[in-house]
Write a protein that holds these residues in place. Structure first.
Motif, PDB file in Angstrom:
ATOM      1  N   VAL B  86       0.771  -1.220   0.121  1.00  0.00           N
ATOM      2  CA  VAL B  86       0.017  -0.116   0.039  1.00  0.00           C
ATOM      3  C   VAL B  86       0.786   1.302  -0.096  1.00  0.00           C
ATOM      4  CG1 VAL B  86      -1.944   1.145   1.154  1.00  0.00           C
ATOM      5  CG2 VAL B  86      -1.648  -1.425   1.189  1.00  0.00           C
ATOM      6  N   ASP B  87       0.424   2.247  -0.762  1.00  0.00           N
ATOM      7  CA  ASP B  87       1.273   3.575  -0.835  1.00  0.00           C
ATOM      8  C   ASP B  87       1.491   4.131   0.630  1.00  0.00           C
ATOM      9  OD1 ASP B  87       2.057   6.338  -2.028  1.00  0.00           O
ATOM     10  OD2 ASP B  87       0.123   6.836  -0.843  1.00  0.00           O
ATOM     11  N   ARG B  88       2.901   4.544   1.001  1.00  0.00           N
ATOM     12  CA  ARG B  88       3.059   4.816   2.318  1.00  0.00           C
ATOM     13  C   ARG B  88       2.258   5.926   2.943  1.00  0.00           C
ATOM     14  NH1 ARG B  88       9.002   6.812   3.993  1.00  0.00           N
ATOM     15  NH2 ARG B  88       7.915   8.657   4.955  1.00  0.00           N
ATOM     16  N   GLY B  89       1.559   6.899   2.335  1.00  0.00           N
ATOM     17  CA  GLY B  89       0.712   7.815   2.664  1.00  0.00           C
ATOM     18  C   GLY B  89      -0.624   7.053   3.017  1.00  0.00           C
ATOM     19  N   ALA B  90      -1.009   6.381   2.153  1.00  0.00           N
ATOM     20  CA  ALA B  90      -2.526   5.672   2.348  1.00  0.00           C
ATOM     21  C   ALA B  90      -2.162   4.734   3.712  1.00  0.00           C
ATOM     22  CB  ALA B  90      -2.715   4.950   1.077  1.00  0.00           C
ATOM     23  N   ALA B  91      -1.005   3.934   3.705  1.00  0.00           N
ATOM     24  CA  ALA B  91      -0.897   3.155   4.626  1.00  0.00           C
ATOM     25  C   ALA B  91      -1.243   3.825   6.097  1.00  0.00           C
ATOM     26  CB  ALA B  91       0.447   2.297   4.577  1.00  0.00           C
ATOM     27  N   MET B  92      -0.314   5.015   6.107  1.00  0.00           N
ATOM     28  CA  MET B  92      -0.325   5.542   7.348  1.00  0.00           C
ATOM     29  C   MET B  92      -1.890   6.063   7.503  1.00  0.00           C
ATOM     30  SD  MET B  92       1.924   9.076   8.202  1.00  0.00           S
ATOM     31  CE  MET B  92       3.610   8.366   8.071  1.00  0.00           C
ATOM     32  N   GLY B  93      -2.289   6.494   6.893  1.00  0.00           N
ATOM     33  CA  GLY B  93      -3.978   6.988   6.848  1.00  0.00           C
ATOM     34  C   GLY B  93      -4.715   6.147   7.277  1.00  0.00           C
ATOM     35  N   THR B  94      -4.656   5.121   6.499  1.00  0.00           N
ATOM     36  CA  THR B  94      -5.382   3.638   6.996  1.00  0.00           C
ATOM     37  C   THR B  94      -5.192   3.210   8.551  1.00  0.00           C
ATOM     38  OG1 THR B  94      -5.336   2.917   4.820  1.00  0.00           O
ATOM     39  CG2 THR B  94      -6.124   1.599   6.341  1.00  0.00           C
ATOM     40  N   ALA B  95      -3.951   3.275   8.899  1.00  0.00           N
ATOM     41  CA  ALA B  95      -3.541   2.634  10.229  1.00  0.00           C
ATOM     42  C   ALA B  95      -4.169   3.501  11.434  1.00  0.00           C
ATOM     43  CB  ALA B  95      -2.075   2.427  10.345  1.00  0.00           C
ATOM     44  N   PHE B  96      -3.722   5.113  10.954  1.00  0.00           N
ATOM     45  CA  PHE B  96      -4.163   5.811  12.268  1.00  0.00           C
ATOM     46  C   PHE B  96      -5.641   6.092  12.362  1.00  0.00           C
ATOM     47  CE2 PHE B  96      -3.505   9.712   9.672  1.00  0.00           C
ATOM     48  CZ  PHE B  96      -4.284  10.631  10.260  1.00  0.00           C
ATOM     49  N   THR B  97      -6.330   6.322  11.213  1.00  0.00           N
ATOM     50  CA  THR B  97      -7.748   6.655  11.411  1.00  0.00           C
ATOM     51  C   THR B  97      -8.426   5.606  11.912  1.00  0.00           C
ATOM     52  OG1 THR B  97      -7.923   6.056   9.072  1.00  0.00           O
ATOM     53  CG2 THR B  97      -7.758   8.405   9.620  1.00  0.00           C
ATOM     54  N   VAL B  98      -8.013   4.313  11.665  1.00  0.00           N
ATOM     55  CA  VAL B  98      -8.642   3.199  12.369  1.00  0.00           C
ATOM     56  C   VAL B  98      -8.462   3.158  13.785  1.00  0.00           C
ATOM     57  CG1 VAL B  98      -8.733   0.595  12.419  1.00  0.00           C
ATOM     58  CG2 VAL B  98      -9.126   1.671  10.237  1.00  0.00           C
ATOM     59  N   PHE B  99      -7.477   3.358  14.137  1.00  0.00           N
ATOM     60  CA  PHE B  99      -7.029   3.307  15.573  1.00  0.00           C
ATOM     61  C   PHE B  99      -7.587   4.309  16.408  1.00  0.00           C
ATOM     62  CE2 PHE B  99      -3.052   0.934  17.291  1.00  0.00           C
ATOM     63  CZ  PHE B  99      -3.224   0.128  16.289  1.00  0.00           C
ATOM     64  N   PHE B 100      -7.779   5.604  15.707  1.00  0.00           N
ATOM     65  CA  PHE B 100      -8.401   6.712  16.407  1.00  0.00           C
ATOM     66  C   PHE B 100      -9.846   6.414  16.216  1.00  0.00           C
ATOM     67  CE2 PHE B 100     -10.089  11.287  16.397  1.00  0.00           C
ATOM     68  CZ  PHE B 100      -9.331  11.644  17.496  1.00  0.00           C
ATOM     69  N   ALA B 101     -10.494   5.747  15.438  1.00  0.00           N
ATOM     70  CA  ALA B 101     -11.966   5.398  15.491  1.00  0.00           C
ATOM     71  C   ALA B 101     -12.228   4.509  16.601  1.00  0.00           C
ATOM     72  CB  ALA B 101     -12.342   5.014  14.247  1.00  0.00           C
ATOM     73  N   LEU B 102     -11.418   3.522  16.615  1.00  0.00           N
ATOM     74  CA  LEU B 102     -11.483   2.498  17.581  1.00  0.00           C
ATOM     75  C   LEU B 102     -11.323   3.279  19.030  1.00  0.00           C
ATOM     76  CD1 LEU B 102     -11.630  -0.701  18.190  1.00  0.00           C
ATOM     77  CD2 LEU B 102      -9.291  -0.295  18.457  1.00  0.00           C
ATOM     78  N   GLY B 103     -10.520   4.310  19.225  1.00  0.00           N
ATOM     79  CA  GLY B 103     -10.267   4.741  20.636  1.00  0.00           C
ATOM     80  C   GLY B 103     -11.458   5.712  20.783  1.00  0.00           C
ATOM     81  N   LEU B 104     -11.984   6.366  19.967  1.00  0.00           N
ATOM     82  CA  LEU B 104     -13.314   7.237  20.177  1.00  0.00           C
ATOM     83  C   LEU B 104     -14.320   6.524  20.551  1.00  0.00           C
ATOM     84  CD1 LEU B 104     -13.331  10.209  19.410  1.00  0.00           C
ATOM     85  CD2 LEU B 104     -14.265   9.603  17.082  1.00  0.00           C
ATOM     86  N   VAL B 105     -14.647   5.123  19.988  1.00  0.00           N
ATOM     87  CA  VAL B 105     -15.589   4.490  20.255  1.00  0.00           C
ATOM     88  C   VAL B 105     -15.571   3.836  21.510  1.00  0.00           C
ATOM     89  CG1 VAL B 105     -16.823   2.199  19.823  1.00  0.00           C
ATOM     90  CG2 VAL B 105     -16.572   3.580  18.069  1.00  0.00           C
ATOM     91  N   LEU B 106     -14.267   3.571  22.177  1.00  0.00           N
ATOM     92  CA  LEU B 106     -13.932   3.079  23.487  1.00  0.00           C
ATOM     93  C   LEU B 106     -14.325   4.065  24.535  1.00  0.00           C
ATOM     94  CD1 LEU B 106     -10.774   0.890  22.904  1.00  0.00           C
ATOM     95  CD2 LEU B 106     -12.864   0.122  23.772  1.00  0.00           C
TER      96      LEU B 106
END
Lengths: 435, 438, 268
Positions: B86-106
């Motif tokens: 996966v393109d580096r920028g997209a990889a980063m964007g995917t990883a941290f947004t999912v983490f953040f969303a998970l954190g938000l729900v928790l």
């Protein structure tokens, strides 16, 4: 909104829920389609900068509308402000990069942080105002899907329609721009203008998504479906369609789940669903999924092993004679367990017969073995006659290449070397080889 | 002794800014500034999980959870990029947004039991930090400063100990590899420092502000210097300046527009000020700044025009043609293509510097002017001779080529030219090359 | 040699006093040359001599500090239709999701104009071009599944679809196998025999005399240009590769600053 039955939500029984689900699904399609362009242009994170930069626009628009005597609650006005600052940030990043000579990420970090900081500072002012209309402003940060009303859904629908129509109309030119910018410029396509249009489409998607998903997580809806789509397909339009589909599914499922559990923030749930879609695509994607790749690698390794075995059988003795295990070991350096396994498999597939004194090629196995040996020797001959390579080096090269020969290439080689129907004889003495 | 409220706020912000600036320099130099963005967003689920495990707000668990989440997101980005292509920028964007969303729900799930507002995660609660103080050596300092100071100290020690290794790993990973310095390990260390900093700072300034403090001072410092030690120093100072100026702006700028009693978020203002400082540095940096470069360019162009004027007068004198009145300004305007105003300025500079004198519109060179002009013409004709000998240039093109080169010819270069052309005395057009002046 | 200020207006490519600076450092300096009609020309020179930049400057892809380029007597922006371009293979990301046929069809985009999708006739043209380079069997493969030589031939096919009178090709022979090299040369010769002009950036001195009939020796400036027999001499090669222009290089960076300064002042 209290807890609802799954069926009610899925069938869009409730008018308000129907609006929310339709809106987020449409948003998902638009974000997927537009995000594909961003991804292929390698500008994914610029979208993050733009979405953070919409905050000062929203708050400034609110303050201006208040100062002009309004309530400041007009949604189109707020979104217009977001568009202006979003575009400004998208323009500022390349300008600052050219002027400073620093790397992209530093500039993006500075613009993202300082524009969001400005937004927070303006928000601090707005929240201090006595009017009391500012309550909804913070909703743009994390989104407030559940409170979506008709006009929100209309804005999303309209924006998405425009974005998708523009993308499809210019699909051919975007493909050219993303793939080969220099060629595009050489045939007279205005690259800078196309890039500007691309950024405008991205800003449009982000702005219409602010209400539903919020500016922090909007970037996820742009990037993740597009990145997931690449695991499924190798076509440009097909990638867009997949990304749009994944975005739609995420929006639909995410808003459905959050409609059933009112305490879950819809934006975050949508992003989590998108993340699950990504994980699924990465694991099972038909073109580049990890399972696919692992499977293909295994299949190739097995084919190579099998071909090595068949060739060794043919080289160890004329067809019909039995070949003992030590003969095979003498022909090539095998791992004992791998050789045993491969022999068992070949017997099972009917290419070898097992006898007490050794193995023997079946007619089917002989055909396969002859084909492999023929390919191998054709390559050796080619390399000797046409590539000035010393015969002692030939074997290893041919060894690697013979397994991946296309039928066309074999035909080409035959035409070039014309060995007739028979097996060409080996140009070097047959001896033990490294595996 | 107790410090007043504003001083405490600024103190916390200064320490946070310095703690962020240290790993920030190494991230930005490696082109990974946005990794700070990713990590600072990704700590959210770690904090939530840490809270779930320990059940309290102030605990090692939350800190550890956040640090682990930060490192996980950095690793996940690498995995997505390297293994799944996966393109580096997209990889980063995917990883941290999912983490953040998970954190938000928790976080929302925990909202009833723990007092953390998701907005605090984004832009912190700097204003609240002075309310919760501990007494150290008789000083009442904000409790939030504690972890930040610890992380800052860790960063300082790590960077001091591994300075040489970190520097090579940043500038030339390949060289570091061959020297056995393990650039990958250095990179991981920077990541760990970044994660720890993000965790320590998030409560005070929030994740978006942390990104800004990580990237902006480092980026600004890189505009001002290219030596890593100086960059680190400047970044630290800029962090402090940003914190002070940001807090001042938050208190006083809204007053200008809205009157007494209005202020705004300090951390927001600090982040914005750091952007303003960046743009100011970009414009005003002493040598590489946009303004300095423009000015230097203008001076250069003006010097060239002066040299052209000198050459023009010299050639006229050499050809023994009678100079008519005001011929020089006209020729200058035509041949050197400078506007009429510039012509006047060029000529008046000539007289002011004592290079030429004018009588009834007729210009003549003084002794100094003659020497300078001879040097120029010598360079010009040496270049013509050199070019004619070395490259296949049509004779009609020699002049324009030499025209430009003469202005950039130092004495040393002229000497080499003379050597290369065998001390030629005549140029390809048959004119004499003035001898070297004493 | 048509050099020395006199330029032929009908020449497919005529370059007048072209200077190009890159980060203030001149890459090309006072390049002045004509490429005559119907020639298979190559540009050779050491690494960093500005060969690719020369092509890009001809196509307005990099801004020129001074000088001008004329294509069939007119500025390039009016002659897009008559020029085909083959960029360096490394300049694009070959994992991009398009098929070989899609890439080749890009050659028709200029004629196709905006907003119109690629239709059957464009696809047929692209297929024809793929046949000419011997890749018809690979039309529907994704481009990352092609070998380096095949990728280069896809680029060549795209240029063929452009149906141009002047072709500019950037290192089409870079890291290709012998079979591809032969296939490309055959296509180039066929183009030349149809009266088209082909300019190729080339790095292999061994094959210059065999493949080309016109050559430009370039090292920041034109060292020699002309028919291969005249220009491709040992003496000129020494001048191009031998580093005799060291003094010029010393002056180069200061010169670049000056050049960018004068253009800016003449603009404003």
């Amino acid at each position: 909104m209290g807890e609802r039955g799954l069926l009610d939500v899925l069938l869009l029984q409730d008018y308000n829920t129907a609006l929310v689900v339709l809106g987020t699904t449409t948003l998902g399609v638009a974000a997927g389609v537009c995000g594909t362009l961003l991804l292929l242009r390698k500008r994914s994170l610029l979208g993050d900068v733009v979405s953070h930069a919409t905050l000062p626009g929203v708050v400034a628009a609110f303050l201006v509308m208040q100062a002009c005597g309004g309530t400041g609650k007009s949604l189109p006005g707020l979104l217009l402000g977001a568009t202006v600052t979003g575009l400004l940030a998208a323009w500022l990043v390349p300008v600052l990069r050219r002027a400073s000579g620093l790397k992209d990420d530093a500039i993006m970090g500075v613009v993202l942080g300082s524009s969001f900081g400005l937004g927070i500072a303006l928000l601090g002012i707005a929240l201090n105002l006595p009017s009391g209309n500012q309550a909804g402003l913070e909703g743009f940060i994390f989104g407030k899907t559940a409170s979506m009303v008709r006009v929100d859904a209309l804005i999303i629908g309209l924006g998405a329609a425009v974005v998708i129509a523009m993308t499809l109309a210019l699909a051919k030119d975007f493909r050219l721009l993303c793939f080969d910018e220099q060629f595009a410029a050489s045939i007279g396509r205005p690259v800078a203008l196309l890039d500007a249009v691309l950024m405008m489409l991205a800003v449009a998607v982000i702005v219409i998504g602010l209400q539903a998903v919020g500016l922090i997580l909007m970037i996820a809806l742009l990037i993740i479906p597009a990145a997931a789509a690449r695991f499924w397909t190798d076509g440009f339009i097909a990638t867009m369609c997949w990304a749009g589909g994944i975005g739609a599914v995420s929006g639909w499922m995410g808003s459905t789940i959050s409609a059933m559990h009112a305490d879950l923030p819809a934006g975050a749930v949508i992003v989590l669903v998108t993340g699950c879609c990504f994980a699924l695509s990465m694991a099972c994607g038909r073109r580049h999924g990890l399972t696919q790749r692992w499977w293909r690698g295994m299949a190739l390794r097995r084919r190579v092993e099998r071909q090595h075995l068949l060739r060794a059988m043919l080289e160890c003795g004329s067809p019909g004679t039995h070949v003992a295990l030590n003969q095979l070991h003498a022909n090539r350096r095998w791992r004992a367990s791998a050789l045993q396994r491969e022999l068992r498999r070949a017997v099972r597939s009917g290419e070898l017969d097992v006898h007490p004194e050794g193995w023997v090629l079946t007619p089917l196995g002989e055909v396969g073995a002859r084909r492999v040996v023929r390919n191998h020797r054709l390559w050796e001959l080619f390399l000797i006659h046409h590539a000035d390579i010393a015969p002692s080096h030939v074997d290893r090269d041919a060894d690697l290449i013979e397994h991946v020969l296309d039928a066309e290439l074999v035909a080409e080689l035959e035409a070039l070397l014309d060995p007739g129907e028979a097996l060409p004889s080996s140009p070097h003495p047959l001896e033990r080889r490294a595996p | 002794m107790s410090l007043d409220y504003d001083t405490l706020v600024v103190l916390v912000a200064c320490v946070a800014a310095m703690a962020c600036a240290l790993p920030g320099v190494f991230l930005v130099v490696r082109g990974m500034g946005l990794m700070g963005d990713a990590i600072s967003h990704a700590v959210l689920p770690g904090i939530a999980v840490g809270f779930l495990i320990s059940g309290t707000r102030d605990s090692v668990w939350m800190f550890a959870g956040a640090a682990i989440a930060g490192i996980l997101v950095a690793m996940l980005t690498q995995v997505l990029h390297r293994i799944a292509n996966v393109d580096r920028g997209a990889a980063m964007g995917t990883a941290f947004t999912v983490f953040f969303a998970l954190g938000l729900v928790l976080m929302v799930q925990l909202a009833d039991t723990v007092n953390i507002d998701p907005h605090t995660v984004l832009y912190g609660a700097l204003e609240l930090t002075p309310l919760d103080t501990v007494a150290i050596f008789g000083m009442h300092l904000p409790r939030a400063m504690g972890p930040i100071c610890v992380v800052l100290a860790c960063s300082i020690v790590t960077i001091a100990v591994l300075w040489k290794e970190l520097r090579i790993a940043c500038f030339d990973p390949a060289l570091a590899q061959t020297l056995g310095m393990r650039p990958e390990l250095m990179h991981q260390i920077v990541m760990v420092l970044t994660a720890a900093t993000c965790v320590a700072c998030f409560e005070a300034v929030g994740s978006v502000m942390t990104v800004t403090f990580i990237v902006a001072p480092a980026a600004t410092a890189l505009l001002l210097s290219r030596s890593l030690s100086v960059v680190v120093g400047i970044a630290l100072v800029l962090g402090v300046i940003t914190a002070i100026a940001g807090h001042w702006a938050a208190l006083h700028v809204p007053e200008l527009f809205l009157g007494e009693g209005f202020d705004t978020s300090s951390s927001g203002a600090m982040a914005f000020v750091s952007g303003v400082v960046f743009v100011m540095a970009l414009l005003c940096a002493p040598r590489r700044g946009v303004i300095a470069r423009r000015l230097a360019l203008r001076r250069l162009v003006f010097d060239v025009a002066i040299e052209d004027a000198l050459g023009l007068i010299y050639r006229l004198e050499e050809s023994n043609v009678e100079q008519t009145a005001n011929q020089i300004p006209q020729l200058l305007a035509r041949d050197v293509r400078v506007g009429p105003r510039r012509v006047q300025r060029v000529l008046s500079t000539l007289t002011r510097r004592g290079l030429a004198v004018v009588e009834h519109g007729v210009w003549s060179l003084t002794h100094e002017g003659h020497a300078a002009a001879a040097g120029l013409v010598r360079a010009h004709r040496l270049w013509e001779t050199y070019l004619a000998a070395t490259v296949d240039v049509p004779a009609s093109h020699l002049h324009t080529a030499a025209e430009r080169l003469e202005h950039v010819t130092t004495e040393a270069l002229a000497k080499k030219l003379a050597d290369a052309t065998g001390d030629a005395a005549i140029d390809p057009h048959g004119r004499a090359i003035p001898p070297e002046s004493e | 040699m048509p050099r020395g200020g006199e330029h032929d207006d009908a020449a497919p490519l005529s370059i007048h006093d072209l200077t190009v600076a890159w980060h203030r450092k001149p890459v090309l300096w006072d390049v002045d040359l004509d490429i005559p009609q119907g020639k298979l020309a190559c540009i050779v020179g050491p690494n960093g001599a500005g060969k690719s930049t020369l092509l890009k400057a001809c196509l307005d892809l990099v801004p020129a500090v001074s000088g001008e380029v004329r294509v069939f007597g007119q500025p390039y922006r009016k002659q897009h239709a008559r020029v085909g371009y083959v960029p360096q293979r490394e300049s694009v990301d070959w994992s991009f999701p398009v098929s070989a046929l899609d890439v080749v069809a890009m050659g028709t985009y200029r004629r196709l104009g905006w907003c119109k999708p690629v239709g059957r006739s464009q696809r047929e043209q692209a297929m024809e071009a793929l046949e000419r380079v011997g890749l018809e069997a690979f039309a529907h493969r994704q481009i990352s599944q092609l070998s380096g030589g095949q990728q280069q031939r896809v680029f060549l096919a795209r240029a063929l679809v452009q149906d141009a009178d002047l072709y500019l090709m950037d290192e089409p022979f870079a890291s290709v196998d012998a079979a591809t090299e032969q296939a490309i040369v055959d296509v180039l010769r066929a183009l030349r025999d149809q009266g088209r002009t082909v300019v190729v950036v080339h790095h292999d001195l061994q094959t210059v005399t065999e493949y080309f009939d016109w050559t430009v020796l370039l090292n920041m400036r034109v060292v020699a240009a002309g028919p291969v027999g005249d220009a491709f001499t040992a003496e000129h090669l020494r001048a191009t590769y031998g580093g005799r222009l060291t003094l010029l290089e010393q002056a180069a960076s200061a010169l670049g600053q000056l050049a960018s300064g004068t253009t800016r002042s003449s603009n404003g």
